[in-house]
Structures are given as structure tokens and as C-alpha cells.
Motif scaffolding. Sequence first.
Motif, PDB file in Angstrom:
ATOM      1  N   CYS A   1       0.865  -1.190   0.000  1.00 28.47           N
ATOM      2  CA  CYS A   1       0.000   0.000   0.000  1.00 28.47           C
ATOM      3  C   CYS A   1       0.894   1.229   0.000  1.00 28.47           C
ATOM      4  O   CYS A   1       1.894   1.280   0.726  1.00 28.47           O
ATOM      5  N   ARG A   2       0.513   2.197  -0.806  1.00 25.46           N
ATOM      6  CA  ARG A   2       1.218   3.475  -0.829  1.00 25.46           C
ATOM      7  C   ARG A   2       0.266   4.577  -0.373  1.00 25.46           C
ATOM      8  O   ARG A   2      -0.725   4.876  -1.045  1.00 25.46           O
ATOM      9  N   PHE A   3       0.564   5.158   0.773  1.00 24.40           N
ATOM     10  CA  PHE A   3      -0.230   6.266   1.295  1.00 24.40           C
ATOM     11  C   PHE A   3       0.492   7.573   0.943  1.00 24.40           C
ATOM     12  O   PHE A   3       1.602   7.817   1.421  1.00 24.40           O
ATOM     13  N   PHE A   4      -0.133   8.368   0.114  1.00 21.32           N
ATOM     14  CA  PHE A   4       0.461   9.649  -0.243  1.00 21.32           C
ATOM     15  C   PHE A   4       0.264  10.633   0.907  1.00 21.32           C
ATOM     16  O   PHE A   4      -0.811  10.709   1.508  1.00 21.32           O
ATOM     17  N   ILE A   5       1.310  11.372   1.228  1.00 25.58           N
ATOM     18  CA  ILE A   5       1.269  12.314   2.342  1.00 25.58           C
ATOM     19  C   ILE A   5       0.410  13.509   1.942  1.00 25.58           C
ATOM     20  O   ILE A   5       0.634  14.111   0.885  1.00 25.58           O
ATOM     21  N   PRO A   6      -0.613  13.835   2.748  1.00 27.48           N
ATOM     22  CA  PRO A   6      -1.491  14.955   2.391  1.00 27.48           C
ATOM     23  C   PRO A   6      -0.704  16.244   2.152  1.00 27.48           C
ATOM     24  O   PRO A   6       0.169  16.615   2.937  1.00 27.48           O
TER      25      PRO A   6
ATOM     26  N   SER B   1      -1.905  16.069   8.246  1.00 22.99           N
ATOM     27  CA  SER B   1      -3.276  15.573   8.264  1.00 22.99           C
ATOM     28  C   SER B   1      -4.012  16.075   7.037  1.00 22.99           C
ATOM     29  O   SER B   1      -3.656  17.089   6.441  1.00 22.99           O
ATOM     30  N   GLY B   2      -5.057  15.348   6.652  1.00 26.11           N
ATOM     31  CA  GLY B   2      -5.866  15.741   5.513  1.00 26.11           C
ATOM     32  C   GLY B   2      -6.246  14.551   4.662  1.00 26.11           C
ATOM     33  O   GLY B   2      -5.873  13.409   4.930  1.00 26.11           O
ATOM     34  N   SER B   3      -6.988  14.829   3.590  1.00 25.76           N
ATOM     35  CA  SER B   3      -7.446  13.780   2.684  1.00 25.76           C
ATOM     36  C   SER B   3      -6.379  13.474   1.647  1.00 25.76           C
ATOM     37  O   SER B   3      -5.698  14.380   1.151  1.00 25.76           O
ATOM     38  N   THR B   4      -6.244  12.183   1.306  1.00 21.32           N
ATOM     39  CA  THR B   4      -5.214  11.788   0.352  1.00 21.32           C
ATOM     40  C   THR B   4      -5.668  10.544  -0.397  1.00 21.32           C
ATOM     41  O   THR B   4      -6.759  10.009  -0.173  1.00 21.32           O
ATOM     42  N   GLN B   5      -4.820  10.061  -1.323  1.00 21.50           N
ATOM     43  CA  GLN B   5      -5.089   8.861  -2.100  1.00 21.50           C
ATOM     44  C   GLN B   5      -4.178   7.721  -1.639  1.00 21.50           C
ATOM     45  O   GLN B   5      -3.093   7.952  -1.097  1.00 21.50           O
ATOM     46  N   VAL B   6      -4.664   6.502  -1.882  1.00 28.27           N
ATOM     47  CA  VAL B   6      -3.893   5.308  -1.537  1.00 28.27           C
ATOM     48  C   VAL B   6      -3.842   4.412  -2.770  1.00 28.27           C
ATOM     49  O   VAL B   6      -4.879   4.096  -3.363  1.00 28.27           O
ATOM     50  N   ASP B   7      -2.621   4.034  -3.162  1.00 27.95           N
ATOM     51  CA  ASP B   7      -2.433   3.057  -4.233  1.00 27.95           C
ATOM     52  C   ASP B   7      -2.174   1.696  -3.599  1.00 27.95           C
ATOM     53  O   ASP B   7      -1.514   1.602  -2.555  1.00 27.95           O
ATOM     54  N   ILE B   8      -2.679   0.644  -4.243  1.00 25.93           N
ATOM     55  CA  ILE B   8      -2.399  -0.704  -3.751  1.00 25.93           C
ATOM     56  C   ILE B   8      -1.815  -1.533  -4.878  1.00 25.93           C
ATOM     57  O   ILE B   8      -2.048  -1.272  -6.066  1.00 25.93           O
ATOM     58  N   SER B   9      -1.046  -2.533  -4.478  1.00 21.66           N
ATOM     59  CA  SER B   9      -0.432  -3.457  -5.431  1.00 21.66           C
ATOM     60  C   SER B   9      -0.531  -4.863  -4.871  1.00 21.66           C
ATOM     61  O   SER B   9      -0.323  -5.079  -3.672  1.00 21.66           O
ATOM     62  N   LEU B  10      -0.849  -5.811  -5.744  1.00 21.22           N
ATOM     63  CA  LEU B  10      -0.891  -7.208  -5.338  1.00 21.22           C
ATOM     64  C   LEU B  10       0.450  -7.899  -5.531  1.00 21.22           C
ATOM     65  O   LEU B  10       0.676  -8.978  -4.980  1.00 21.22           O
ATOM     66  N   ASP B  11       1.326  -7.289  -6.324  1.00 20.93           N
ATOM     67  CA  ASP B  11       2.607  -7.935  -6.622  1.00 20.93           C
ATOM     68  C   ASP B  11       3.807  -7.100  -6.220  1.00 20.93           C
ATOM     69  O   ASP B  11       4.950  -7.502  -6.449  1.00 20.93           O
TER      70      ASP B  11
END
Length: 751
Positions: free
Chosen positions: A195-200, A231-241
Amino acid sequence: ASAAPIAGATDFTIGIDNLEHRGECLDYSSIDQALVVLVPTSPSWRTLRPINYGETIPIKINSFRPEEPPSYDWDAANAAWKLHCKLLLFATLPTVPFPMTADLKFSFNGGQKFVGPSISILFYRLLPPIALIPVRGSSSAARRPEATFTLSSNLLEGANPAIPGSTANFLFSAEEDCNMTTLCGPTICPRGPRCRFFIPGRTNYIEVPATYTHDTDAPTVECTVPVSPTSGSTQVDISLDGVNYVRNPGIPFLFYEQPCVQSVYPTNGLWDAETEITVLGSGFLASNDGEAHQLWCIFDFQDLRPSADSWNVRRTWSRAEALCPTVIVCRVPAIEEKDRPLIPANPRARVGVIVDGRCADAGCVSGKCSRLLNADREILSAGYFLYHNRPTLNSVSPRAGFVGGGLQITVTGQGFLEQYNVGHAAGWPPCAAENTAVFMVRGFEKLCSNNASCGDPQQMTPCSGLTCRFGTVSTPGMMISATEMVCDTPAVGFSGTVVSNVSISLNGKASEFAVSLPFIYADTRVISITPNGGAFDGGDVVRIAGANYVASGPCSKPNSDVPDLGPCLQCMFTGAALPGSTNSFYTRFVAATFVSSTMVTCAVPSGSLMGYSINQDDPACGQGCKGQLTVQVSPNGVEFTPVVNDAVFGYLSQVTFSGFSPNAGSVLGNTNITIRGSGYSQSLNVWCKFDETTVKADYVNPTTLTCVSPARAAAVEGGVFLGFSVNNENFCTLAPDGWPEGTCDPAIGNC
């Protein structure tokens, strides 16, 4: 990676191990026939494959090189370092027609022979997640939340045969202890889901490992939400591999400041009342429309100061509703009698808030939840709630009072409490980690207003939780001891007499009052007294006409010069001091006798007790009057009716009646009767009483009066008694002149 999208075009790095020979790495710099292929594992591949696919699927090798420098492994058996040589192939995976598993095989000679064990690759459809729970997480809490992404059921659809869940779980996972960078340089191993959590507010991200869990209908990927510097709203990318990432822009993730509870009102309540509390603080996020409910109050009985207050029981919780980011309301979970501890007798909970709670119960529509995910979150709180029994009442004193209110009453009973331990030192910031064992004691509190309002700070003002209730009107209470409380009666808007139930509560909640006792409100008024004058020696009983009198209980003694007869029905006689007196007023309190709601009686005290002298007239009331008393009535010894002009009693000069003549007259009346005595004056009213008929006497001189006899229907054998009075109430009787003493009436004689 051990998985890849079916669309291909994924750049893979493939490591070929064990290329050492006789202590040296083989030289493969001139290899030109290296080949890597995929061998589908499905036994039906030959029949299912499209016409442009062969039995194997070639992989394009872009370049290759030996790992430099080579690495060394410790050979424990020989206690020596062993050379470890590796060839790195940089390849691009091909497109495959549908999800499948395939073995990755390597050949040095164009496919004539494949060497070494194969590696399985799982091919899947690269689809964005369809849901995320929770959609928010603390940016800084030490205990990190788990984010769960739900994937499409089409992820592996079309595989023939279907890919077993165990296979999917294994190939969608990282190799144990896989680290793409080691002390000796890069290494090659399957990274697994990420999981990639982008910093707000920034372009960089924080990447964390994830776990895939197979479910035919709703496979999931779960990862631990990292700490975020903002803090704030952001996007999350996910990868299965660990290589190919995807996102759903419609599912943002919110990093929030950790909720902090500053105070809770009321601070206490009954075991089983499910008290509604108002929680003040910061960071209270409401659930967004369409989301599962995430805002919950948490009740922790162990994280307390002093430690003696701790109760070794699991946390409880209840659904909360946000009024605004600083105010929420929720209900305190009830504790059944069988679950209550002996020690502490009154357990106290630290009240926290989480904004990412998830009820794991099926449905969870009633607001109750037996399994709450994330209930173990760290809570920041300076708010506490104490459980206690419902108080019981024994008595109310006084039992009656005026409708104008302001009377202090005393309520006795059991179970009265007023304070509790607050589990932190004074001045401790509630949103900081607690680092002290010091605690303070504070009184029970509630919000002064029943309507919490975010926009009006006055609605958030706390006051004492101890409350008295008269009917439906509440007033503050004050505890005197564990069995005694006092409070003031409120004014009520009615006249007459009414019974109003009085009760007490330790938090002011409508459903948490004790069983009530009666209290009587009376609009008591004095109208007039009869008689309005009498003997200086006292003892005359005056009838006090009025309205709304209350029989409020017996007095502790018959009379007193101070108001200490107790909370009972009583009269207050007050006299004005004569010139030369050292006191402004003389007052006497006398127990009253209740006759009816419109009549009470009281015995008049003597003039000497009221400070008057038989030898001195009172100029305020004229010749022959030794002083005047105002008469007031009280149902409780505290509140007295106002003074009225028709309720004034006068002490009269001492008068004697020694005889009268003639002793007979016509039944037609009009017989002049002469009364002899002393102390008569023109200002003195005297009445003659012929049996039951009274006639006012006429003044002749200080020793003589005359009365005219009334008519009578018939003569009376033996005659009628003739009585005399100075107040038309208290009569004394005399025998006619010349009659033997002691004849006919015990009252015969001088009076």
C-alpha cells in the motif's frame, strides 16, 4: 514478484542463483541464447489457449548481467563463507489471455534444456479496489489502524480450472524476510502486496507491506496505516505484486488528528440508566453519508489514576453522534447487577472517542454492538464517568412552603455522593500523554443547560450535578453529608395549595431521580383575627382567618422567643417597642392549631413577655391600650405571611367586673342594667352577654357601665347568666347583687 497482471508489459527482474563453479562465478557475459518462458500449469491449456499462443509463452529478455559484487553466505557446517553467484535478467512479461498460474523457466541454450527449479507466477486482472474500510486513520497515534481494501470478484475470473484460494494467498504474498535492499546491495525476492499512502499536501508517499486474503466474492488487501507527518485527505495506491499499483480515486483516505476528550457531562450516573453524556473536545469526525458508522465513545476502566480505582474489565463502547467537531453525544453502557464489582464500589471509566470504529455484528442497526473493531485504539482523554446507585429519600423538612420559592429545605436519605477522583493532576493537558500518578478530586458536574449547542458557549457551561426537583422544576442542590442534602424551592406560578413531589438526582437527568416525597406549596394569606384585643396577662386564643393554611406537622415546643419551634405551623407575634425601650421589636413564636385551610388558632403571649407594662399606655393605640401585636402565620417557621391591618391584637387595660343590678327585667327587653367595676374608659369597648345574645355597653364613669337588655321570647326559670367581655370573645359571668357566693355557676365571683 510472484504475481503479475494479465495485460503484461510489466518489467521484471529475474534472479538466477547458484552460478558458482570451483570457487568462482561463471562468466555469462557472452550468453546469446538465454531464454525465459512461462509454462501454464493448467492441464487444459492446450485446448483453451488462443491460436497465437504455443505450449509455452516466451518472455522478452531486455538485458542481463551478473550480480556484482557477488555475495557470500555463511556455511555453518564448514564454518566458512561460501561464494554465492547470481545472474540478473531484466525482462518484460508478456500478455496472457486470462488469469492463470504459470511456471517461470530458464534456459541457456534457446529452450533445448531448462535448468533449475521453476518459479510459479499468478496472473490476475489489475482492477481498482471497490471499497475501503476505514476511510480514515489517525496521523499520529502509536497504535496504528488497519486499512482493508475490498477487491473485485473478477480478479481471477476466467481461470480454468479456478485458482484455489490457498494458491492465491501464497502467490499474493511476500517471501519471508524479503527486503529489496540489503547490506550487500539489492536482492531479488517477491515483495508481495503493498500500500502506498500519499502524504497529504505533498507528492511523496509512504509505502507499507500488505496482506491478501482470498474470498471468491470479495477478496481483500489489508495493510497498516503508517504515521503521517500531516493531516488531511489523500489517495492510496495498492499493489498485489509489489510492482503494479492501482487506485480508486473515488475512495480517498483521511489522515486525522487524534480525537481528544477534554470533559464529559454529566460526570456520573446510574448503573442501568444508559445516561446520555455530552463529550467536549476536538477532532470528533462524523461518519460520511453512505459509510458504516465510525464515531464511538470508548469506556476504559483500567487506565486510571489512582490505580486503586482501576477495574480489571474490558472496554465498553457506545455509538456516538457528532453535533460538531468539538461536541458529541453518546450513552454510557449499562452495567447489570451481576457484573458490578465489589471493589471499587463505584467504578469510574475514562471516556475516549474513536472515529474509525467498525461494528462487526451482522446488521448493527440498533446502535448496540457486541464486537467493535478498533475499540482498542489509544485514547486521549481527561473526561471520566462514575457509576453509582440511585439515591433513596427518607424525609423532607420543612414539608411545606410559600409559592414564592427561596425556602431552603433539607432532604435526608442514603446514597448521596458529590465528588470523584479525576485521574490526572490539575493543569494536565488532556491531549498530551499522561506522565504523572498525581490525581485530584472534583465535584460531580453537569451542563447547566439541557441543550448542548456548538454555536453557543454559554450552553457548554458546567455546574454542580446535584439537583433537586419540585414537580418539573429543578434547582441546584448542596450535599451536607452522605445522608443529607439541602436545596432551595423554586417559585411556582399558581395560587392556592398544591402538593408537589420533591426528589433529588446526582446528575440532574430526568430519569435518574430518587423516588419522590411530597412537598406542599401554599399561597398562605392572613385576612383578620378574632378577637383583636384581650387581657394583658395573655392566654387569649385568637382565631386567625385566612386562606391556604397547611397542617405541616407538630412543633417541638409550645412557644419561644426565637424561631426554634421546628418546621411546623406557627404564629409570630411582633410588638413595637415603647419609648425608652432598648429593643426595637419584641417577637414571640407560638405553636398554632390547624382548624381548616381557612382558620388557625394561637394563644396570645402575655404583654410582659412582649416588653409592655401594665402601668403604661401605648400612644400608638390610645388610652387604656398597653400595646399592639401584629400576627403572622408560617407553615414552616421560616416563611411568614405579611402584616395586614386586620390582624393586629391590642393589650387592654386591666378591667374588673364586681356586680350588676337589677337582677331581673321584662322579656320585652329595654331594661337598663348598671355594671360596677373598675378600669373603664371611653376608649374601651365592653360587651354584655345575656345567655347567647351580646349587647355593647355604654360608658358612664371609670367604675360604672350600663347595658340595655335584649328582648326574649319567653321568661327563663332561674334566669340567664350575664357575662362581660372587653373583646366580645372571652366572657366572665357574675351572679346578681345579693346572691350567695358560689350559687348557680362556678364562674360566679369577681372577674
